[in-house]
Design an enzyme around this catalytic site. Sequence first.
Site, mmCIF file in Angstrom:
data_model
loop_
_atom_site.group_PDB
_atom_site.id
_atom_site.type_symbol
_atom_site.label_atom_id
_atom_site.label_comp_id
_atom_site.label_asym_id
_atom_site.label_seq_id
_atom_site.Cartn_x
_atom_site.Cartn_y
_atom_site.Cartn_z
ATOM 1 N N ASP A 29 29.683 -31.405 2.223
ATOM 2 C CA ASP A 29 30.803 -31.815 1.373
ATOM 3 C C ASP A 29 31.418 -33.151 1.789
ATOM 4 O OD1 ASP A 29 30.616 -29.488 -0.155
ATOM 5 O OD2 ASP A 29 31.754 -28.364 1.328
ATOM 6 N N SER A 66 30.262 -17.266 -0.931
ATOM 7 C CA SER A 66 29.815 -17.014 -2.311
ATOM 8 C C SER A 66 28.612 -16.071 -2.349
ATOM 9 C CB SER A 66 29.516 -18.327 -3.035
ATOM 10 O OG SER A 66 28.745 -19.185 -2.230
ATOM 11 N N HIS A 119 31.855 -26.375 10.678
ATOM 12 C CA HIS A 119 31.034 -25.369 9.983
ATOM 13 C C HIS A 119 31.043 -24.063 10.772
ATOM 14 C CE1 HIS A 119 27.694 -23.533 7.792
ATOM 15 N NE2 HIS A 119 28.025 -24.385 6.840
ATOM 16 N N ARG A 135 21.821 -31.644 5.091
ATOM 17 C CA ARG A 135 22.140 -31.940 3.686
ATOM 18 C C ARG A 135 23.016 -33.187 3.611
ATOM 19 N NH1 ARG A 135 24.795 -26.311 2.128
ATOM 20 N NH2 ARG A 135 25.883 -26.838 4.055
ATOM 21 N N HIS A 145 35.447 -23.475 1.418
ATOM 22 C CA HIS A 145 34.026 -23.342 1.022
ATOM 23 C C HIS A 145 33.718 -24.486 0.034
ATOM 24 C CE1 HIS A 145 30.233 -21.462 0.459
ATOM 25 N NE2 HIS A 145 30.543 -20.473 -0.358
HETATM 26 N N1 NMX Z 1 39.644 -29.814 10.657
HETATM 27 C C1 NMX Z 1 40.630 -29.221 11.346
HETATM 28 N N2 NMX Z 1 40.511 -28.054 11.989
HETATM 29 C C2 NMX Z 1 39.309 -27.470 11.962
HETATM 30 C C3 NMX Z 1 38.217 -28.045 11.305
HETATM 31 C C4 NMX Z 1 38.424 -29.251 10.608
HETATM 32 N N3 NMX Z 1 37.455 -29.836 9.886
HETATM 33 N N4 NMX Z 1 37.151 -27.226 11.458
HETATM 34 C C5 NMX Z 1 37.576 -26.170 12.186
HETATM 35 N N5 NMX Z 1 38.881 -26.317 12.488
HETATM 36 C C6 NMX Z 1 39.759 -25.364 13.149
HETATM 37 C C7 NMX Z 1 39.779 -24.076 12.358
HETATM 38 O O1 NMX Z 1 40.685 -24.164 11.260
HETATM 39 C C8 NMX Z 1 40.155 -23.063 13.398
HETATM 40 O O2 NMX Z 1 41.558 -23.107 13.574
HETATM 41 P P1 NMX Z 1 42.419 -21.757 13.808
HETATM 42 O O3 NMX Z 1 41.791 -21.068 14.986
HETATM 43 O O4 NMX Z 1 43.784 -22.289 14.071
HETATM 44 O O5 NMX Z 1 42.300 -20.972 12.549
HETATM 45 C C9 NMX Z 1 39.494 -23.631 14.665
HETATM 46 O O6 NMX Z 1 39.218 -25.007 14.404
HETATM 47 C C10 NMX Z 1 38.198 -22.943 14.999
HETATM 48 O O7 NMX Z 1 37.384 -22.969 13.857
HETATM 49 P P2 NMX Z 1 35.797 -23.028 13.984
HETATM 50 O O8 NMX Z 1 35.355 -21.864 14.771
HETATM 51 O O9 NMX Z 1 35.385 -24.375 14.448
HETATM 52 O O10 NMX Z 1 35.350 -22.943 12.457
HETATM 53 P P3 NMX Z 1 35.349 -21.686 11.470
HETATM 54 O O11 NMX Z 1 34.008 -21.058 11.545
HETATM 55 O O12 NMX Z 1 36.524 -20.801 11.652
HETATM 56 O O13 NMX Z 1 35.545 -22.407 10.059
HETATM 57 C C11 NMX Z 1 35.141 -24.043 8.398
HETATM 58 C C12 NMX Z 1 34.512 -23.150 9.467
HETATM 59 C C13 NMX Z 1 34.033 -24.718 7.606
HETATM 60 C C14 NMX Z 1 35.952 -23.174 7.436
HETATM 61 C C15 NMX Z 1 36.050 -25.096 9.091
HETATM 62 O O14 NMX Z 1 35.255 -25.924 9.922
HETATM 63 C C16 NMX Z 1 36.818 -25.950 8.105
HETATM 64 O O15 NMX Z 1 37.874 -25.513 7.636
HETATM 65 N N6 NMX Z 1 36.297 -27.173 7.772
HETATM 66 C C17 NMX Z 1 36.933 -28.004 6.760
HETATM 67 C C18 NMX Z 1 36.657 -27.456 5.363
HETATM 68 C C19 NMX Z 1 35.220 -27.652 4.976
HETATM 69 O O16 NMX Z 1 34.623 -28.709 5.155
HETATM 70 N N7 NMX Z 1 34.627 -26.596 4.387
HETATM 71 C C20 NMX Z 1 33.274 -26.694 3.819
HETATM 72 C C21 NMX Z 1 32.227 -25.854 4.541
HETATM 73 C C22 NMX Z 1 30.892 -26.058 3.927
HETATM 74 N N8 NMX Z 1 30.819 -25.571 2.524
HETATM 75 O O17 NMX Z 1 30.364 -26.275 1.674
HETATM 76 O O18 NMX Z 1 31.180 -24.429 2.236
HETATM 77 C C1 MLT Z 2 27.371 -23.300 2.280
HETATM 78 O O1 MLT Z 2 26.571 -24.131 1.850
HETATM 79 O O2 MLT Z 2 27.444 -22.153 1.792
HETATM 80 C C2 MLT Z 2 28.324 -23.716 3.332
HETATM 81 O O3 MLT Z 2 27.768 -24.670 4.189
HETATM 82 C C3 MLT Z 2 29.078 -22.616 3.994
HETATM 83 C C4 MLT Z 2 28.324 -21.674 4.882
HETATM 84 O O4 MLT Z 2 27.122 -21.688 5.016
HETATM 85 O O5 MLT Z 2 29.039 -20.859 5.514
#
Ligand code: NMX
Ligand code: MLT
Length: 460
Positions: free
Chosen positions: A373, A233, A309, A318, A263
């Site tokens: 979250d 964002s 993350h 948080r 996100h």
């Molecule tokens: N559950 C399942 N798989 C996961 C998760 C999870 N919670 N976290 C990471 N992975 C997977 C990810 O999808 C990726 O798979 P692929 O290579 O097949 O695409 C692999 O692990 C490597 O990912 P990472 O390097 O650990 O994480 P990345 O930086 O790519 O993504 C998030 C970060 C936050 C997008 C990821 O951890 C996620 O999808 N978490 C669940 C959604 C979530 O909680 N999002 C909120 C973030 C905070 N916010 O408020 O914005």
């Molecule tokens: C945020 O608060 O924006 C989330 O934790 C996602 C991020 O920092 O990438």
Amino acid sequence: MSTLQELLKEKIPAYRAETQRILRDHGDKVLSQVTVQQAYGGMRGVKGMICDTSVVEPDKGLIIRGHPILTIKDLRPEEVFFLLLTGEKPDKEARAALQTEFDRRSQVPEYVWDTIHALPHNTPPMSMLATGILVMQRESVFRQWYDKGMKREDYWLAMLGDALSILAKIPVIAAGVYRIRYYKGSPMTWTHGLDLGANYANMLGLADPEGHLAKLMRLYLNFHSDHEGGNVSANTCHTVGSALSDAYYAVSAGLNGLAGPLHGLANQECIRWILELMERFGGVPTEEQMAEFSFETLRSGRVIPGYGHAVLRVVDPRFTGLHEFGEKYMPEDSVFQCVDRVFKVVPKVLKAYSKERVAAGKNPIANFWPNVDAVSGSLVYHYGLTEFPYYTVLFSVSRVMGMLSQLVLNRAIGSPITRPKSVSTAWIKREMGTKKAAKKPAKKKSSKKASSKKAKRKGR
Ligand code: NMX
Ligand code: MLT
């Protein structure tokens, strides 16, 4: 102390001079190298932008202007906004002046309500909110001044005017979206003299006899206010703003990014997942049942929302702060208890699953810990805000503080239009092929080098 505007007026010449000095003395130094993996991988870890409002340390989490987030959790949200912008906490006088600004600017134009009412009733709350902000673009001071030939030095001032107006109105619009979307009655109005958190809680119209929801909302707004510059964002808002689009355009674009499930929408996904989990097992499941459900989610190709993350490698502070609130105010609440137990189980599950992934030739999961979250939804659910498709709107009201602060500061230091260079797959293949060819006999190497130079000249 001076008002927000006066203080920024004092500080901005120094920000500009410092930027110029850094560019002069260090402009040609390397911040980051970019690998092919990073170019394909969402630029993870690439240091390629400046953001002074806050930093996110992988092992510490959010630090706002030098203050770890848990050390400033009890500030009022508008004090956090002041801090994000200036690096200083406001004194009583500056806080009162800011309150007057919000009181003065909080009236939402009638056409915003007409527009929201005109949307199909099943429009998601986030679409309603972003539309509400976008439709006010015609009010932009930045746009009006720009059209009259505003000087570059004044961009920040016009942006600040728009920022204060958006920040004063967004809790009113957000609460109105809740009331319209879920048939709770007409939108309510801002109460003069009440802080952002209490005002927002009040305008939702939920019962709050002991003021605990207002307290939670202050905490919530502080925790979600900013997360440095690279999150989806903030980065979107920054990019749109860099084209000198005004804050209404830039913020509504940022909100659309926040609405994605990876996100800000993760807070809704998370509570949905928790409720499904409880429904399956008829209450708070055992740790074994939770592990089973978690593996099922993962093996069906979905993520566990609220965990992992892109930057953090520890429990998100948080999460810690909100979890402490839950322990204090709702330890007997079954949804909170479930969230608490998930925290004990899911990191172990993710660790085990990550090993399975690696064995299958996939990327490991980089972080097994909860982010903000994972818990936020369970707390508002306790206070009767059970319509969880609304939860990303709560995140939005807070995150505009960070987006707006970054916009003002970027206009103050004269950040140029954002325009990173992309490369094509053909370029990658050609260039990476060139490296391999370096080990081959001299004749072949020079011809490949020549073609690579040619490609570079073409800019691909
Ligand atoms: N559950 C399942 N798989 C996961 C998760 C999870 N919670 N976290 C990471 N992975 C997977 C990810 O999808 C990726 O798979 P692929 O290579 O097949 O695409 C692999 O692990 C490597 O990912 P990472 O390097 O650990 O994480 P990345 O930086 O790519 O993504 C998030 C970060 C936050 C997008 C990821 O951890 C996620 O999808 N978490 C669940 C959604 C979530 O909680 N999002 C909120 C973030 C905070 N916010 O408020 O914005
Ligand atoms: C945020 O608060 O924006 C989330 O934790 C996602 C991020 O920092 O990438």
